[in-house]
Scaffold this active site. Sequence first.
Site, mmCIF file in Angstrom:
data_model
loop_
_atom_site.group_PDB
_atom_site.id
_atom_site.type_symbol
_atom_site.label_atom_id
_atom_site.label_comp_id
_atom_site.label_asym_id
_atom_site.label_seq_id
_atom_site.Cartn_x
_atom_site.Cartn_y
_atom_site.Cartn_z
ATOM 1 C CB ILE A 156 0.820 6.388 -68.211
ATOM 2 C CG1 ILE A 156 -0.543 5.761 -68.713
ATOM 3 C CG2 ILE A 156 1.462 5.548 -67.044
ATOM 4 C CD1 ILE A 156 -0.335 4.354 -69.213
ATOM 5 C CG ASP A 175 6.672 12.730 -74.819
ATOM 6 O OD1 ASP A 175 6.936 13.202 -76.268
ATOM 7 O OD2 ASP A 175 6.161 11.907 -74.653
ATOM 8 N NE ARG A 237 1.671 -1.665 -75.514
ATOM 9 C CZ ARG A 237 0.814 -1.042 -74.838
ATOM 10 N NH1 ARG A 237 1.030 -1.227 -73.608
ATOM 11 N NH2 ARG A 237 -0.284 -0.763 -75.281
ATOM 12 C CG ASP A 261 3.032 -5.252 -65.334
ATOM 13 O OD1 ASP A 261 2.749 -6.240 -64.860
ATOM 14 O OD2 ASP A 261 2.277 -4.783 -66.000
ATOM 15 C CD GLU A 266 2.926 -9.351 -71.771
ATOM 16 O OE1 GLU A 266 1.767 -9.193 -71.514
ATOM 17 O OE2 GLU A 266 3.858 -8.442 -71.586
ATOM 18 C CG HIS A 285 0.467 -7.120 -69.418
ATOM 19 N ND1 HIS A 285 0.775 -7.032 -70.486
ATOM 20 C CD2 HIS A 285 0.155 -5.860 -69.053
ATOM 21 C CE1 HIS A 285 0.497 -6.256 -71.194
ATOM 22 N NE2 HIS A 285 0.157 -5.270 -70.113
ATOM 23 C CG LEU A 286 -0.048 -8.330 -62.247
ATOM 24 C CD1 LEU A 286 0.215 -8.481 -60.768
ATOM 25 C CD2 LEU A 286 -1.342 -9.481 -62.621
ATOM 26 N N GLY A 287 -0.553 -4.162 -65.186
ATOM 27 C CA GLY A 287 -0.740 -2.875 -65.141
ATOM 28 C C GLY A 287 -1.940 -2.399 -65.155
ATOM 29 C CB ALA A 288 -4.679 -2.778 -67.354
#
Length: 541
Positions: A156, A175, A237, A261, A266, A285-288
């Site tokens: 992502i 990273d 997260r 998000d 939740e 939490h609309l990410g997916a």
Amino acid sequence: MTAETNRLKILVKEKLADSGVDLLREHFDVDLGADWSDEEFRSRLPEYHGILIRSATKLTEEYIALGTNLRVIGRAGVGVNNVDVPAATRRGIVVANAPQSNVVTAAEHTMALLLSLARNVPQAHRSLTDHRWERSKFGGVEVYEKTLGVVGFGRIGQLVAERAKGFGMKVVAFDPFVGAERYRDLGVEKADTSADVYKVADFITIHLPVTPETQGWLNAEAFAQMKDGVRIVNCARGELVDDAALKDALDSGKVAGAALDVFPSEPITDYPLFDGYANVVVTPHLGASTAEAQDRAGVQTAEQVIAALTGGTVTTAVNIPAIAAEDMEVLGPFVPLCQVLGKLAVSLADGSSIDRLELEFFGRIGERDTRLLSVAVLQGVLTGHTEEDVNQVNAPSIAEERGIEVVETKKATSRDFTDLVRVTIVSGESRERVVGTNVGRRNRPHLLEVWGQRFDLQLESHLALFCYRDVPGMIGRVGSVFGEKGINIVSAAVGREPGDDGPTAGGNAVMAVTTDAPVPAAVIEEIVAGESFVAGRAVNL
């Protein structure tokens, strides 16, 4: 019996995109059980050869046992936390998911929030629908030529970077579990530390997995290192951000705005930043949550179920070791050793990236198909450091996506041991090698080399390592501090720097100590601060 009555039966237990259901019906008899009672579900489960679920259905060991004909479980989504995978594995049931179904959607939502935050879109919309024309109140900032900091550069994070560059943004990412070449391929600047991201980024988006180490990653210390007026986006997260620290940073003006998000728990409707913060954008939490992502999850999972039941390749299975039985008999006992060596090697590596893994297998294991052992090392290296759960099937593809080269060498003989495993992590010019083997009829894992020194120590769950100048009294100093802190030593071994005629006093030595409880970092720091100590590390295996 007709062909029709011979068709296998599939239960779609939760709402699935029509495209996925239609694909299944081309091959099987399909029942939809989203509205079934638990009693009906239990009584009819033995009829089915495959089942598709989302996140609401919990397939515990008890339910799996009821599915006496089950051959495959499909999870239409990323995680498989609601499936007892070991129980399914014991019964020979394939468990497959759809790990890439929502990565595009999540990246796009990240960009949507970033742009909404930059241009005050939700606030302006609310004002106008409340019949107020406040054009001058909602002036925003351009993202063009601004710097986006990406913390967590997996699937992502990389998709977000590509999209941000399309808006003319400069991207810098951190990273340590991504090869340096991958950054160059994407035209992204590699940061050696997260602090290097904070000091240059105008916008910061975080895409890390949640582990004990990453919880509260964006905390007061992190915010203090950031540029004044930075804007924060979190579509990963909720636990990655310290709520209180973010609130303080917003109140002080250090953070100019935040777009969230995800939240620590939740569903949630009562949150400190929901009221009175005009510079905070939030979504539930609309990410997916796109039609395409739901459709993709259904189709991908259906394809895996079809492959499992028709002899195809199940590419997203989380519990299938693809290895011959005769090889598994020899290699199986070495899988835990390889996982431990991978975890140990990565905990000792000091580089800012993992460019290459060099894996060497000697002895009987070197005569076999060692892909299983390579995957086990990758699991040890990557577990807890990626957005998705790492398993025997997806570990190689995750490494490839992160630009980590895996080089495997095999030799049928070993000089000092029947079998030997060497794991080397290469980061630029830096190399970190650990060596181990199994000993005895019970295949106890033994550590044979670390930090360039050789010894022989049976590995336990808790390990402490010290490098120091080889002078008298060092072992006693470690033991004394452990004793003062109430830490019980199980076993210990020392390796000394070899010279032409054996170990040379006055060089460096390494002490490896196993304990019956974790060694706190503060204890390691106290010991290493003493005279003649070079380094120390505590690792929980």
